[in-house]
Design an enzyme around this catalytic site. Structure first.
Site, PDB file in Angstrom:
ATOM      1  N   HIS A 155      -3.290 -11.500   0.824  1.00 49.18           N
ATOM      2  CA  HIS A 155      -4.755 -11.574   0.748  1.00 49.18           C
ATOM      3  C   HIS A 155      -5.408 -10.190   0.787  1.00 49.18           C
ATOM      4  O   HIS A 155      -6.557 -10.038   0.380  1.00 49.18           O
ATOM      5  CB  HIS A 155      -5.317 -12.480   1.858  1.00 49.18           C
TER       6      HIS A 155
ATOM      7  N   ASP B 153       1.534 -15.893   2.256  1.00 49.01           N
ATOM      8  CA  ASP B 153       0.576 -14.786   2.321  1.00 49.01           C
ATOM      9  C   ASP B 153       1.295 -13.452   2.496  1.00 49.01           C
ATOM     10  O   ASP B 153       0.966 -12.646   3.360  1.00 49.01           O
ATOM     11  CB  ASP B 153      -0.432 -15.003   3.458  1.00 49.01           C
TER      12      ASP B 153
ATOM     13  N   SER C 229      -4.482  -6.667   8.924  1.00 48.62           N
ATOM     14  CA  SER C 229      -3.732  -7.583   8.062  1.00 48.62           C
ATOM     15  C   SER C 229      -2.604  -6.861   7.325  1.00 48.62           C
ATOM     16  O   SER C 229      -2.804  -5.797   6.737  1.00 48.62           O
ATOM     17  CB  SER C 229      -4.665  -8.225   7.034  1.00 48.62           C
TER      18      SER C 229
END
Length: 199
Positions: free
Chosen positions: A95, A125, A196
């Site tokens: 993402h 992901d 992330s």
């Protein structure tokens, strides 16, 4: 208490370090062994990493790991990645790359390098990138033995602050994620946008 246990272990490691150094110095004086400065530095680093792995001082682990961590930057977002192969293969979250038209990796040495997109798995992901060159690698371990209550650290680039570390504990294991897989580790380590993709 964990803090008391950590203090006792630190004292034992320091006693062990002194004993090893005394032994080596005695052997060196007697001519039974040749000890070089590099050898002594390596021994000291080993004790530091061992001490950090059981105590509350993560400085040795962070120092060893941070050179394998990169900032991932696209034209629309920013995150973190980590190098898993000496030839420059990087893992990050898929993402982080979504909607971007290019992707750069910023290394620990502050070099901005155009990254090649290798592939991704949207269900997990996860994405794989590659940058040219040779790099330090972040070693991966088996997460199947992790238990709630163990201390953890997160290293990344929260809010654009490069190579920041936060500390917490494992809150739960085998948590179900948005993809329905019970494969996630829950932690209370502070995470912010930019973390992330990081370890």
């Amino acid at each position: 208490r964990l803090s008391d246990w950590g203090k006792r272990m630190e004292e034992r490691f320091e006693a062990g370090r002194k004993a090893v150094m005394t032994l080596f110095e005695a052997m060196k004086v007697s001519g039974k062994i040749e000890i070089y400065t590099d050898d002594l530095e390596l021994i000291n680093k080993g004790f530091d990493l061992l001490k950090a792995s059981v105590g509350s001082d993560f400085s040795g682990i962070i120092d060893k790991s941070v050179k394998s961590i990169v900032t991932i930057r696209t034209d629309v977002s920013q995150g973190t990645g980590f190098i898993v192969n000496k030839d420059g293969f990087i893992i990050t979250n898929a993402h982080v790359l979504a909607g971007g038209t290019f992707v750069n990796a910023i290394t620990y040495e502050q070099k901005t390098i155009s990254a090649e997109f290798i592939g991704y798995d949207s269900n997990l992901d996860i994405a794989l990138l590659k940058i040219p060159g040779t790099y330090d690698v972040l070693g991966l371990e088996n997460s199947n033995t992790i238990q709630p209550g163990e201390e953890v650290i997160a290293i990344g680039n929260p809010l654009g602050l490069q190579f920041s570390a936060s500390k917490g504990i494992v809150s739960g294991v085998h948590r179900e994620g948005p993809n329905g897989l019970p494969a996630y580790i829950q932690t209370d380590a502070a995470l912010n946008p930019g973390n992330s993709g990081g370890p």
